[in-house]
Design an enzyme around this catalytic site. Sequence first.
Site, PDB file in Angstrom:
ATOM      1  N   CYS A 117       0.862  -1.184   0.000  1.00 48.45           N
ATOM      2  CA  CYS A 117       0.000   0.000   0.000  1.00 48.45           C
ATOM      3  C   CYS A 117       0.894   1.227   0.000  1.00 48.45           C
ATOM      4  O   CYS A 117       2.098   1.139   0.243  1.00 48.45           O
ATOM      5  CB  CYS A 117      -0.919   0.008   1.219  1.00 48.45           C
ATOM      6  SG  CYS A 117      -2.297   1.176   1.010  1.00 48.45           S
ATOM      7  N   CYS A 119      -0.144   4.247   1.659  1.00 44.25           N
ATOM      8  CA  CYS A 119      -0.544   5.254   2.658  1.00 44.25           C
ATOM      9  C   CYS A 119       0.525   5.543   3.704  1.00 44.25           C
ATOM     10  O   CYS A 119       0.575   6.642   4.248  1.00 44.25           O
ATOM     11  CB  CYS A 119      -1.871   4.893   3.318  1.00 44.25           C
ATOM     12  SG  CYS A 119      -1.879   3.319   4.152  1.00 44.25           S
ATOM     13  N   CYS A 127      -4.004   6.277   0.011  1.00 46.51           N
ATOM     14  CA  CYS A 127      -3.454   5.023  -0.500  1.00 46.51           C
ATOM     15  C   CYS A 127      -3.122   5.074  -1.990  1.00 46.51           C
ATOM     16  O   CYS A 127      -3.122   4.042  -2.664  1.00 46.51           O
ATOM     17  CB  CYS A 127      -4.433   3.883  -0.215  1.00 46.51           C
ATOM     18  SG  CYS A 127      -4.855   3.739   1.534  1.00 46.51           S
ATOM     19  N   LYS A 199     -12.344  -4.856   2.111  1.00 43.15           N
ATOM     20  CA  LYS A 199     -11.826  -4.010   3.188  1.00 43.15           C
ATOM     21  C   LYS A 199     -12.777  -2.840   3.390  1.00 43.15           C
ATOM     22  O   LYS A 199     -13.040  -2.076   2.466  1.00 43.15           O
ATOM     23  CB  LYS A 199     -10.432  -3.519   2.809  1.00 43.15           C
ATOM     24  CG  LYS A 199      -9.809  -2.598   3.844  1.00 43.15           C
ATOM     25  CD  LYS A 199      -8.366  -2.284   3.471  1.00 43.15           C
ATOM     26  CE  LYS A 199      -7.751  -1.292   4.431  1.00 43.15           C
ATOM     27  NZ  LYS A 199      -6.353  -1.013   4.074  1.00 43.15           N
ATOM     28  N   ARG A 209      -3.138   3.310  12.579  1.00 43.86           N
ATOM     29  CA  ARG A 209      -2.691   4.533  11.918  1.00 43.86           C
ATOM     30  C   ARG A 209      -1.644   5.243  12.775  1.00 43.86           C
ATOM     31  O   ARG A 209      -0.754   5.899  12.240  1.00 43.86           O
ATOM     32  CB  ARG A 209      -3.898   5.400  11.548  1.00 43.86           C
ATOM     33  CG  ARG A 209      -4.699   4.685  10.443  1.00 43.86           C
ATOM     34  CD  ARG A 209      -5.925   5.430   9.982  1.00 43.86           C
ATOM     35  NE  ARG A 209      -6.650   4.629   8.986  1.00 43.86           N
ATOM     36  CZ  ARG A 209      -7.829   4.942   8.492  1.00 43.86           C
ATOM     37  NH1 ARG A 209      -8.432   6.051   8.898  1.00 43.86           N
ATOM     38  NH2 ARG A 209      -8.407   4.169   7.600  1.00 43.86           N
ATOM     39  N   ARG A 221     -11.247   7.680   3.802  1.00 46.99           N
ATOM     40  CA  ARG A 221     -11.041   6.697   2.742  1.00 46.99           C
ATOM     41  C   ARG A 221     -12.363   6.157   2.191  1.00 46.99           C
ATOM     42  O   ARG A 221     -12.424   5.062   1.651  1.00 46.99           O
ATOM     43  CB  ARG A 221     -10.209   5.534   3.287  1.00 46.99           C
ATOM     44  CG  ARG A 221      -8.901   5.939   3.943  1.00 46.99           C
ATOM     45  CD  ARG A 221      -7.915   4.785   3.883  1.00 46.99           C
ATOM     46  NE  ARG A 221      -6.887   4.786   4.905  1.00 46.99           N
ATOM     47  CZ  ARG A 221      -5.807   5.559   4.898  1.00 46.99           C
ATOM     48  NH1 ARG A 221      -5.619   6.436   3.954  1.00 46.99           N
ATOM     49  NH2 ARG A 221      -4.903   5.452   5.865  1.00 46.99           N
ATOM     50  N   GLU A 237     -16.769  -7.692  -4.826  1.00 49.26           N
ATOM     51  CA  GLU A 237     -15.353  -7.358  -4.648  1.00 49.26           C
ATOM     52  C   GLU A 237     -14.483  -8.618  -4.738  1.00 49.26           C
ATOM     53  O   GLU A 237     -13.457  -8.640  -5.402  1.00 49.26           O
ATOM     54  CB  GLU A 237     -15.124  -6.696  -3.282  1.00 49.26           C
ATOM     55  CG  GLU A 237     -15.349  -5.201  -3.262  1.00 49.26           C
ATOM     56  CD  GLU A 237     -14.220  -4.435  -3.946  1.00 49.26           C
ATOM     57  OE1 GLU A 237     -13.274  -5.076  -4.441  1.00 49.26           O
ATOM     58  OE2 GLU A 237     -14.283  -3.197  -3.994  1.00 49.26           O
ATOM     59  N   LYS A 252     -11.659  -7.644   6.097  1.00 47.60           N
ATOM     60  CA  LYS A 252     -11.091  -6.776   7.121  1.00 47.60           C
ATOM     61  C   LYS A 252     -12.018  -5.616   7.415  1.00 47.60           C
ATOM     62  O   LYS A 252     -12.515  -5.004   6.477  1.00 47.60           O
ATOM     63  CB  LYS A 252      -9.754  -6.249   6.583  1.00 47.60           C
ATOM     64  CG  LYS A 252      -9.028  -5.300   7.477  1.00 47.60           C
ATOM     65  CD  LYS A 252      -7.829  -4.771   6.761  1.00 47.60           C
ATOM     66  CE  LYS A 252      -7.257  -3.658   7.598  1.00 47.60           C
ATOM     67  NZ  LYS A 252      -6.130  -3.036   6.954  1.00 47.60           N
ATOM     68  N   SER A 278      -6.334  -3.567  14.498  1.00 48.89           N
ATOM     69  CA  SER A 278      -5.761  -2.907  15.668  1.00 48.89           C
ATOM     70  C   SER A 278      -6.811  -2.484  16.699  1.00 48.89           C
ATOM     71  O   SER A 278      -6.593  -2.630  17.903  1.00 48.89           O
ATOM     72  CB  SER A 278      -4.946  -1.696  15.227  1.00 48.89           C
ATOM     73  OG  SER A 278      -5.747  -0.803  14.466  1.00 48.89           O
TER      74      SER A 278
HETATM   75  C1  PBG Z   1      -2.920   0.173   4.887  1.00 47.85           C
HETATM   76  C2  PBG Z   1      -3.483  -0.633   5.976  1.00 47.85           C
HETATM   77  C3  PBG Z   1      -4.309  -0.241   7.053  1.00 47.85           C
HETATM   78  C4  PBG Z   1      -4.439  -1.354   7.860  1.00 47.85           C
HETATM   79  C5  PBG Z   1      -3.739  -2.384   7.264  1.00 47.85           C
HETATM   80  N1  PBG Z   1      -3.181  -1.931   6.087  1.00 47.85           N
HETATM   81  C6  PBG Z   1      -4.818   1.077   7.422  1.00 47.85           C
HETATM   82  C7  PBG Z   1      -5.931   1.697   6.695  1.00 47.85           C
HETATM   83  O1  PBG Z   1      -6.431   1.241   5.688  1.00 47.85           O
HETATM   84  O2  PBG Z   1      -6.299   2.752   7.150  1.00 47.85           O
HETATM   85  C8  PBG Z   1      -5.182  -1.427   9.166  1.00 47.85           C
HETATM   86  C9  PBG Z   1      -4.751  -2.514  10.083  1.00 47.85           C
HETATM   87  C10 PBG Z   1      -5.221  -2.435  11.464  1.00 47.85           C
HETATM   88  O3  PBG Z   1      -6.007  -1.559  11.884  1.00 47.85           O
HETATM   89  O4  PBG Z   1      -4.792  -3.295  12.239  1.00 47.85           O
HETATM   90  N2  PBG Z   1      -3.719   0.503   3.852  1.00 47.85           N
END
Ligand code: PBG
Length: 326
Positions: A117, A119, A127, A199, A209, A221, A237, A252, A278
């Site tokens: 990615c 970002c 991203c 996602k 983040r 996003r 998707e 996710k 997270s």
């Molecule tokens: C990057 C990415 C993100 C996460 C994984 N890859 C952040 C986002 O999309 O904002 C989040 C993972 C997590 O919260 O544990 N694009």
Amino acid sequence: MTLTRRPRRLRQDGVRDLVSETDLDASDLIAPVFVDATVDERRPIESMPGHERVPVDESVARVEELLAVGVESVMLFGVPESKDERGTRAWAEDGVVQRATRRIADETDAYLITDVCLCEYTDHGHCGVLEDTAAEDPDVTVRNDETLDLLSKTAVSHANAGADMVAPSSMTDGMVGAIREDLDAAGHDHVPILSYAVKYESAFYGPFRDAADGAPAFGDRRHYQMDPGNRREAIREAELDVEQGADALMVKPALPYLDVVSDVRENFEHPVAAYNVSGEYAMLHAAADRGWLDLEATAVESLLSIKRAGADLILTYFAEDVADAL
Ligand code: PBG
């Protein structure tokens, strides 16, 4: 009263395990690892207790700690030394993920997956490549098609460094096909793609983040990640990514989206991954800190539930502790 049917018979010690439908195994877990080019020693991540950003020099040691408790797979995220508009450090041969990947691939037996990615590498935190009007008009920020090439360059650079698998997470339309084509052209036709196919635009990514320093500088996003209320769209998707050659499909976040994990399991033969993100990790820790929840028990129950819903593999910040406990 004569009760002939008694489900409790099979819940007695001794038989309970024999009839259990779902097992959790350390070999199903993937541990996220954050490698940071701006630090020279490990730095704790405040919102994710027990996790650290590690310098490249510590990346092998970190992976060895995971291997020691039975976690065989890791997902690498990078924090670069500098950021710019296009995220050029994402595909640099001497980029932070590329350097750590070379070391981990050379010196350990871990199965190494890299997050693909932009970002964490762009100064605006989105991203992909931005529209000129993005700052004023947050409804349209990322240019989809122009971003594809940057993502596939990034994926190829990870594979060149020795990544075993790449995991594109940017929700760019066409990303899996573009990456597959360029990986194959670069001689990496054996490197599988784990697509973050489904996602959602989720508030549960907050602590990540901080960890990866990838919050968008403006806007959000919503125009590239999925609307949390959409369930059928998940199938569309996933279908698109399968058509483009995804080897495995990720949903996710995990816990708030178990219906979606189950749908993807039902509709596809591909391995299904779920990302226990997270925020899902942080909330159990916060509650356990206050003495309101038992951390290990709720972590194990969460992962078991994600598997029961249909995930074959789980990306989780609990990987190390749960593997150790199992
Ligand atoms: C990057 C990415 C993100 C996460 C994984 N890859 C952040 C986002 O999309 O904002 C989040 C993972 C997590 O919260 O544990 N694009």
